[in-house]
Design an enzyme around this catalytic site. Sequence first.
Site, PDB file in Angstrom:
ATOM      1  N   HIS A   1       0.856  -1.191   0.000  1.00  0.00           N
ATOM      2  CA  HIS A   1       0.000   0.000   0.000  1.00  0.00           C
ATOM      3  C   HIS A   1       0.888   1.237   0.000  1.00  0.00           C
ATOM      4  CE1 HIS A   1      -2.620   3.148   1.607  1.00  0.00           C
ATOM      5  NE2 HIS A   1      -3.632   2.437   1.147  1.00  0.00           N
TER       6      HIS A   1
ATOM      7  N   ASP B   1       0.956   4.112   1.490  1.00  0.00           N
ATOM      8  CA  ASP B   1       1.338   4.643   2.801  1.00  0.00           C
ATOM      9  C   ASP B   1       2.287   3.698   3.531  1.00  0.00           C
ATOM     10  OD1 ASP B   1      -0.314   6.863   2.405  1.00  0.00           O
ATOM     11  OD2 ASP B   1      -2.039   5.856   3.309  1.00  0.00           O
ATOM     12  N   LYS B   2       2.090   2.400   3.351  1.00  0.00           N
ATOM     13  CA  LYS B   2       2.947   1.431   4.038  1.00  0.00           C
ATOM     14  C   LYS B   2       4.348   1.385   3.431  1.00  0.00           C
ATOM     15  CE  LYS B   2       0.983   0.667   7.394  1.00  0.00           C
ATOM     16  NZ  LYS B   2       1.703   1.007   8.608  1.00  0.00           N
TER      17      LYS B   2
ATOM     18  N   GLU C   1      10.198  11.537   7.372  1.00  0.00           N
ATOM     19  CA  GLU C   1       8.937  11.306   6.676  1.00  0.00           C
ATOM     20  C   GLU C   1       9.230  10.979   5.214  1.00  0.00           C
ATOM     21  OE1 GLU C   1       6.518  11.439   8.752  1.00  0.00           O
ATOM     22  OE2 GLU C   1       7.504  12.573  10.338  1.00  0.00           O
TER      23      GLU C   1
ATOM     24  N   GLU D   1      14.551  15.331  10.075  1.00  0.00           N
ATOM     25  CA  GLU D   1      15.767  15.761  10.758  1.00  0.00           C
ATOM     26  C   GLU D   1      16.352  14.610  11.557  1.00  0.00           C
ATOM     27  OE1 GLU D   1      14.337  19.175  12.821  1.00  0.00           O
ATOM     28  OE2 GLU D   1      13.483  18.007  14.444  1.00  0.00           O
TER      29      GLU D   1
ATOM     30  N   LYS E   1      -5.806  -4.337   0.291  1.00  0.00           N
ATOM     31  CA  LYS E   1      -6.496  -3.917   1.514  1.00  0.00           C
ATOM     32  C   LYS E   1      -7.455  -5.030   1.924  1.00  0.00           C
ATOM     33  CE  LYS E   1      -7.481   0.661   1.816  1.00  0.00           C
ATOM     34  NZ  LYS E   1      -8.166   1.939   1.505  1.00  0.00           N
TER      35      LYS E   1
ATOM     36  N   PHE F   1      -8.105  -4.188 -10.714  1.00  0.00           N
ATOM     37  CA  PHE F   1      -7.178  -3.436  -9.856  1.00  0.00           C
ATOM     38  C   PHE F   1      -5.767  -3.781 -10.325  1.00  0.00           C
ATOM     39  CE2 PHE F   1      -5.916  -2.854  -5.060  1.00  0.00           C
ATOM     40  CZ  PHE F   1      -5.088  -1.795  -5.406  1.00  0.00           C
TER      41      PHE F   1
ATOM     42  N   ASP G   1      -2.002   5.978  -6.344  1.00  0.00           N
ATOM     43  CA  ASP G   1      -2.401   6.848  -5.241  1.00  0.00           C
ATOM     44  C   ASP G   1      -1.147   7.202  -4.446  1.00  0.00           C
ATOM     45  OD1 ASP G   1      -3.855   8.247  -3.375  1.00  0.00           O
ATOM     46  OD2 ASP G   1      -4.680   6.475  -2.376  1.00  0.00           O
ATOM     47  N   ALA G   2      -0.931   8.459  -4.184  1.00  0.00           N
ATOM     48  CA  ALA G   2       0.262   8.876  -3.443  1.00  0.00           C
ATOM     49  C   ALA G   2       0.249   8.317  -2.025  1.00  0.00           C
ATOM     50  CB  ALA G   2       0.354  10.399  -3.402  1.00  0.00           C
TER      51      ALA G   2
ATOM     52  N   ARG H   1       0.023   7.716   7.812  1.00  0.00           N
ATOM     53  CA  ARG H   1      -1.402   7.904   7.535  1.00  0.00           C
ATOM     54  C   ARG H   1      -2.255   6.701   7.920  1.00  0.00           C
ATOM     55  NH1 ARG H   1      -2.597  10.943   1.858  1.00  0.00           N
ATOM     56  NH2 ARG H   1      -1.703   9.022   0.990  1.00  0.00           N
ATOM     57  N   LYS H   2      -1.655   5.658   8.435  1.00  0.00           N
ATOM     58  CA  LYS H   2      -2.434   4.454   8.761  1.00  0.00           C
ATOM     59  C   LYS H   2      -2.321   4.123  10.248  1.00  0.00           C
ATOM     60  CE  LYS H   2      -4.341   3.446   4.841  1.00  0.00           C
ATOM     61  NZ  LYS H   2      -4.366   4.876   4.442  1.00  0.00           N
TER      62      LYS H   2
ATOM     63  N   LYS I   1      10.293   7.436  13.532  1.00  0.00           N
ATOM     64  CA  LYS I   1      10.645   8.144  14.769  1.00  0.00           C
ATOM     65  C   LYS I   1      11.497   7.271  15.673  1.00  0.00           C
ATOM     66  CE  LYS I   1       6.314  10.757  14.668  1.00  0.00           C
ATOM     67  NZ  LYS I   1       5.007  10.994  15.321  1.00  0.00           N
TER      68      LYS I   1
ATOM     69  N   LYS J   1      10.812   9.980  20.829  1.00  0.00           N
ATOM     70  CA  LYS J   1       9.486  10.475  20.453  1.00  0.00           C
ATOM     71  C   LYS J   1       8.443   9.591  21.133  1.00  0.00           C
ATOM     72  CE  LYS J   1      12.103  12.513  17.266  1.00  0.00           C
ATOM     73  NZ  LYS J   1      13.583  12.410  17.312  1.00  0.00           N
TER      74      LYS J   1
ATOM     75  N   ASP K   1       5.364   9.592  21.031  1.00  0.00           N
ATOM     76  CA  ASP K   1       4.302   9.094  20.158  1.00  0.00           C
ATOM     77  C   ASP K   1       4.491   7.605  19.910  1.00  0.00           C
ATOM     78  OD1 ASP K   1       2.873  11.413  19.747  1.00  0.00           O
ATOM     79  OD2 ASP K   1       3.930  11.974  17.921  1.00  0.00           O
TER      80      ASP K   1
END
Length: 393
Positions: free
Chosen positions: A21, A23-24, A49, A62, A173, A237, A245-246, A251-252, A272, A276, A278
């Site tokens: 995918h 994003d992955k 990123e 960074e 998906k 598909f 798709d960018a 995003r997931k 990260k 971090k 998060d």
Amino acid sequence: MRFNVASSSYLFTSESVSEGHPDKICDRISDAVVDAFFAEDPFSRVAVETLATTNKVVLAGETRGPDSINADKMEAIARRVVREIGYEQDGFHWNHLDVQCFVHEQSAHIAQGVDASGNKDEGAGDQGIMFGFAVNETPELMPAPIMYAHTILRKMAEARHSGAVKGFGPDAKSQVTLKYENGKPVGVSAIVVSTQHDEGLDQAKVRELVRPFVADTLPQGWFPPEDEFYVNPTGAFVIGGPDGDAGLTGRKIIVDTYGGAAPHGGGAFSGKDPTKVDRSAAYAARYLAKNVVAAGLAEKCVIQLSYAIGVSKPLSIFVDTFGTGTVDEDRLGTVLNEVMNLSPRGIREHLKLNRPIYERTAAYGHFGRQPDEEGGFSWEKTDLVEPLKAALS
């Protein structure tokens, strides 16, 4: 304060996405960069990123670490990741990519808040809230819908890589809808799988290629009715991945965690380093919640931690066992803070997070995985069970 708002009988759905995918792909490239830094210096700082689109990958962020991890090295990492996932199509090919790198030195203002100095301990790399969750629906103590959704796609990817099944592309998906009665999963209402495939492959054939991966994943007798088994419901598909798709890192976040069955603080994990919170505090919260359930102290548990940038201690610890707990939640929160040092330094040292263990987390979930010999998924261990029982006795 309660997060459990569902009735006792309901339908609940979670989705997963494959390693191919868009994003992955970006999550994996970003985490591969983290691993490259940690392989040479375990105290590197990384926040990278990735963006991917038609035959282009862009890295930004960074870092602070060895000079050997430069733009050329990061470009090579990006190409290696795309090659291993399996993209060799006209619109996205590992060898033809235009890779651009805009990664620069970490901000001194961030560093001064995070670094230990004098009497100041290492501080959190950002402010925010993080959640951990566990529930006794699966052996992994994860919500069943997200575990099944991950497993279907992981098995399909393994078959694609091994050559056992021909015709699948890297992008896919899945979506699993379970029926719950009295708060427990009892069956499947619907399954959706959309998978990239070779040009010219008939959709009926794609459906039959997908079927055994779903059947092998679900408990016996749980396969949905045929009219609720959806495979490529929009049709062909063939064009997939970043050419269709960018993609972007981070995003997931619901796919990465609990499939929507528990709250999420909003911060992404991939790219990260563990200063971090998060990432590291979300891992710690999962670790604590899983050990609470594994110890038999609750059937279901959510834990929230909060931090301020530059401050070493958590600002708050919140525990909710949804009425299934065997001990007082306030008492449990106090004990959790006693059996584990929840400062950023304490978390990374306890879970041994300063290691190149992150690329493997980028697809099929950060939770519900097996701890490995190299130290990956250390937050899935249940080695706090006995300390928790002893502290509460």
